[in-house]
Design an enzyme around this catalytic site. Structure first.
Site, PDB file in Angstrom:
ATOM      1  CE  LYS A   1      -3.876   2.285   2.431  1.00 39.53           C
ATOM      2  NZ  LYS A   1      -4.685   1.922   3.564  1.00 39.53           N
TER       3      LYS A   1
ATOM      4  CB  SER B   1      -7.931   3.680   2.868  1.00 37.36           C
ATOM      5  OG  SER B   1      -7.340   3.186   3.891  1.00 37.36           O
TER       6      SER B   1
ATOM      7  CB  SER C   1      -8.549   0.994   5.754  1.00 37.20           C
ATOM      8  OG  SER C   1      -9.062   2.171   5.873  1.00 37.20           O
TER       9      SER C   1
END
Length: 488
Positions: free
Chosen positions: A77, A152, A176
């Site tokens: 990420k 996210s 997330s």
């Protein structure tokens, strides 16, 4: 030939037997990324040159037969620091930021000869639940490209679900990892707070953030957690507890296990078909020998309000460092120091980030601190106490990961409250610092449904045990979207 259907153990056997090389596996992974990227948009940066260079070095010294992850590609990420590879947090503010150090989680992966293949798309500074607030692009759900992937960590979830990579890292502040895992039909774990070092993670909510793994199966998820979990003197919130092998209970039966099903997790706002899916899963656990009983978590209904006060307050403090002076974006129309600050932050941050900064600044202001931030901390304690009471009598908590399946692109991004409520079921886990996993448990309207298992602190082994037992008698994890090569 693609290798994306092979498990990590199968890939390892091929590498050890020299039927494929790390370079060949990396090249095939890059091909899988490129062939699917236009459809889903999982990546911000694909580090092709660096990955191939690392793979060549691993081939030169030889695959370590005792190291399961040797030569295995990993997507990371884009709020997790990677030395020499852009780390943008999906923000204009950091659009050209190249760190000079690796996050501890990344360093741990490198130490096991894993290959960082690229950085995945996300909501800007991890603030969002749909990966639509990214400065760069909107990622699309692997199962239906008109739906959101969740957020996210949307890019990390779709990268695994679409067959671009086998493993990825995300971060979870209020759901997330688990929410996009649910929306994309993969396994995502939010570890106990402090289990994985936050050093090198671009901070959002420091008392809530935790890095965790995505994988197609429970065992592979645990195998990746084995790599990234560690105590770390560089992180003051790192926990001293270290479990030697998170896969150790996988394969054991769950006879006698006591599982709680909170009535609040199946109440108002939960899609009836998701409720049915969870109740069917509860019966499956009972068939496996576990006891499932209804309990109450009475203060969980305050979780969203508490979370957005605490997380926004912590974010407003953490994001003060982005001022246009030391690194990152600087507005070029500023004529003095005040304008550098104001113009840089106005132009560099997106609307959702600015909204949360304002909310957090308000909550921390002298006239409102007691009414908002202090009160939120008190209710957080009540939420923690609710969990403690349940875990005094039960091993795990069972429930849906999300109230609905993936919603349409551009449907909630102009309605912040509706977007925030999508995290209703995941937020309490972060507030209490507990471990939680989302595993595939069915489909509604052709879209995956996630089942959430929550444990007391440091109970990841037990969570994996129960999750793997459910996975072994179902085939939801084996069903794949068309983009992966499936029939859905």
């Amino acid at each position: 030939m693609s290798f994306n259907h092979k498990t990590i153990e199968e890939l390892h056997d091929l590498l050890v037997a020299k039927e494929i090389s790390a370079t060949e596996l990396t090249q095939k992974t890059l091909e899988d990324i490129k062939s699917r990227e236009e459809a889903v948009g999982s990546f911000i940066t694909v580090s092709e040159e660096a990955a191939l260079k690392q793979a060549a070095a691993i081939d030169a010294k030889g695959i370590d037969a005792d190291n399961l992850m040797s030569g295995i590609p990993l997507a990371v990420k884009d709020n997790i620091s990677t030395k020499g590879i852009l780390t943008t947090a999906a923000s204009k503010m950091l659009h050209n930021y190249e760190p000079i150090f690796d996050a501890t989680s990344v360093a741990n992966a490198y130490a096991k000869d894993m290959i960082v293949i690229g950085k995945t798309n996300m909501d800007e500074f991890a603030m969002g639940g749909s990966t639509e607030t990214s400065y760069f692009k909107k990622t699309k759900n692997a199962w239906d490209h008109t739906k959101v992937p969740g957020g996210s960590s949307g890019g990390s979830a779709t990268a695994v679900a679409s067959g671009q990579v086998r493993l990825s890292l995300g971060s979870d502040t209020g759901g997330s990892i688990r929410q996009p895992a649910a929306f994309n039909g993969v396994v995502g774990l939010k570890p106990t707070y402090g289990t994985v070092s936050r050093y090198g993670l671009i901070a959002f909510g420091s008392s809530l953030d935790q890095i965790g793994p995505f994988a197609p199966t429970v065992k592979e998820n645990a195998q990746l957690l084995n790599v990234i979990a560690s105590s770390d003197v560089k992180d003051a919130t790192s926990a001293p507890v270290r479990i030697a092998d998170y896969t150790s209970k996988i394969g054991r039966d769950i006879k006698g296990m006591k599982i709680a099903l909170p009535k609040e997790y199946l109440g108002e706002g939960i899609d009836p078909e998701i409720k049915e899916t969870v109740l069917a899963a509860a019966k499956q656990f009972e068939a496996l020998g576990a006891t499932v009983e209804e309990v109450s978590l009475p203060h969980s209904k305050y979780g969203v309000a508490v979370y957005y006060i605490i997380a926004s307050s912590e974010a407003s403090s953490n994001l003060q460092r982005f001022d246009g002076i030391r690194y990152g974006f600087r507005a070029d129309d500023a004529k003095n120091l005040d304008e550098i600050y104001v113009n840089t932050r106005s132009q560099g941050f997106g609307d959702e980030v600015k909204r949360r900064i304002m909310l957090g600044t308000f909550s921390l202001s002298s006239g409102y601190y007691d009414a908002y931030f202090k009160k939120a901390g008190q209710v957080r304690t009540l939420i923690i106490q609710d969990f403690d009471k349940v875990f005094a009598d039960y091993d795990l908590i069972l429930g849906p990961t999300t109230p609905t399946v993936a919603f349409g692109l551009d449907t909630l991004n102009h309605d912040p409250v509706a977007m925030y409520l999508a995290d209703l079921l995941t937020i309490p886990v972060n507030l209490a610092g507990l471990p939680g996993i989302s595993i595939p448990a069915g489909f509604v309207d052709g879209l995956p449904v996630g089942l959430q298992l929550i444990g007391p602190k440091y109970a990841e082994e037990t969570i994996y045990q129960a999750a793997a037992a459910f996975e072994a008698v179902t085939d939801y994890h084996k069903q794949q979207p068309i983009i992966f090569g499936g029939d859905k």
